[in-house]
Design an enzyme around this catalytic site. Structure first.
Site, mmCIF file in Angstrom:
data_model
loop_
_atom_site.group_PDB
_atom_site.id
_atom_site.type_symbol
_atom_site.label_atom_id
_atom_site.label_comp_id
_atom_site.label_asym_id
_atom_site.label_seq_id
_atom_site.Cartn_x
_atom_site.Cartn_y
_atom_site.Cartn_z
ATOM 1 N N HIS A 228 0.726 -1.061 -0.129
ATOM 2 C CA HIS A 228 -0.069 0.040 0.054
ATOM 3 C C HIS A 228 0.814 1.317 0.021
ATOM 4 C CE1 HIS A 228 -2.767 -3.133 1.543
ATOM 5 N NE2 HIS A 228 -3.857 -2.208 1.030
ATOM 6 N N ASP A 301 -3.592 -6.416 -8.057
ATOM 7 C CA ASP A 301 -3.782 -5.870 -6.670
ATOM 8 C C ASP A 301 -4.205 -4.553 -6.833
ATOM 9 O OD1 ASP A 301 -4.157 -5.836 -3.975
ATOM 10 O OD2 ASP A 301 -2.136 -6.195 -3.414
#
Length: 407
Positions: A228, A301
């Site tokens: 992230h 992702d």
């Protein structure tokens, strides 16, 4: 008589076999007669694909995220996504009622019924506050076996269907190290056990007509960094990758399970250019498709993560992805892909191949009818809580915690 699960149907289509039931006394869980199923499936897929404009074809390859909340602003956003023919949505935090309302609404207003996906690596409670609670993967009892994991996946599939969810972004098949970022989410440090538990769980999901997604290819387990925030780097040698990280994915491919998520991971032993795996042709086309022989859905992702900074959907599709998850700006990304095709920077065949796989799996889970139309299928009724969920949760946990009471 119960319909066959995804796993049975995919194997049937990939092997070209036809199933015939000959025993009139067969039990209710025996798959029904399937005749010329592959021809039926691909006829439906081709019919739907031929009806779509370029922009609609591209839209089918995107799955943005929404909070599982039934409010005015979320519904308005949902309508905008449906108008752009997006292929599905990823449900973020919320509750069961909100998730069910969104699933019902988007199915109703979409020209093609969408995938409804959720991160449920250890059950729906990972995202939905009032769903049955299961232990996280690092808290599983060492005595947990394949049968219990299968039952777990099958129970989760039941809960998903009651809400309208048809895709679980899990299981995690990353092989963990003690200080790795994935340690809580991983089934452990033994590649064989990780593979066995993940595949049993996935088989339960797919036999319950919910698509499972193995993640994060080619393996996030040894990476300390959070994707992230930055691109993680897998520093293992090719031999180490082959025997550890790739082992569960190889077993996954052998089992012909439905989907794989590719992470934002640089792998110098595989791709000297060190592109994030989700936009690396070397990782997706060469390794996953050609070397491992995977023919199912490939998802990125979430492309809005910092680990994919500087790259977008065009890069992911060019690398071989079928679905881009959670772009920063879905509409702009769709426009960029359409423009890239029109300018000759991205081959239309890349979009059409990805679309065909997306529609094929939509057909498998009943989102497209044999005639190529949207089926009039309502969400099942029932309570996500059950004595079975409670029992499975207790048996899974090495700590035997007090789990949520039945509602």
């Amino acid at each position: 008589m119960r319909c066959p699960g995804i796993f049975f149907i995919v194997v049937l289509l990939l092997t070209g076999c036809r199933y015939q039931q000959t025993d009139a006394s067969a039990q209710d869980d025996t798959p029904p007669v399937i005749s010329d199923f592959s021809e039926e499936a691909y006829t439906a897929v081709d019919s739907v694909a031929a009806s779509l404009s370029l922009r609609q074809k591209v839209g089918q390859l995107f799955m943005p995220a929404l909070y599982a909340s039934d409010d005015f602003w979320t519904r308005r956003q949902l309508r905008e996504y449906a108008d752009s023919a997006i292929g599905g949505i990823v449900l973020l935090k919320g509750d069961v009622a909100g998730a069910k309302a969104l699933a019902h609404s988007v199915r109703h207003i979409s020209q093609i019924s969408p995938f409804i996906a959720i991160d449920a690596e250890w059950g729906l409670a990972m995202r939905l506050t009032d769903a049955p609670v299961f232990p996280d993967n690092s808290s599983l009892d060492p005595a947990v076996d394949d049968q219990l994991m299968y039952d777990y996946g099958r129970e989760l599939a039941r809960e998903c269907r009651l809400i309208g969810i048809n895709m679980v972004l899990g299981p995690v098949v990353d092989v963990s190290v003690p200080n790795g970022f994935m340690r809580r989410r991983s089934f452990g440090s033994d590649p064989a056990r990780v593979a066995d538990l993940a595949i049993a769980y996935a088989r339960g999901l797919e036999d319950g007509d919910v698509i499972s997604v193995a993640k994060h290819f080619p393996g996030h387990g040894s990476v300390v960094a959070d994707s992230h925030k930055t691109t993680g780097v897998i520093s293992r040698s090719l031999n180490e990758m082959d025997s550890i990280d790739l082992y569960p994915f190889r077993k996954w491919v052998e089992q012909r399970l439905s989907a794989v998520m590719v992470g934002h991971l640089a792998v110098p032993s595989i791709d000297p250019e060190m592109l994030p795996a989700a936009v690396s042709p070397t990782v997706i086309r060469d390794l996953l498709r050609n070397d491992l022989g995977f023919s199912g859905l490939v998802l990125t992702d979430a492309i809005n993560m910092k680990g994919a900074s500087g790259y977008g959907a065009v890069d992911a599709f060019r690398a071989g992805a079928d679905i881009v998850l959670v772009p920063e700006d879905t509409f702009n990304e769709i426009n960029r892909v359409v423009q890239a095709v029109e300018d000759g920077q991205l081959e239309i065949t890349v979009i059409e191949e990805a679309l065909r796989r997306v529609l094929f799996y939509k057909y498998i889970v009943g989102l497209i009818s044999p005639g190529g139309n949207k089926p009039e299928k309502s969400i099942e009724k029932g309570n996500v809580y059950s004595p079975i969920a409670d029992s499975i949760s207790r048996r899974l946990s090495k700590h035997r915690p007090k789990v949520s009471s039945l509602h």
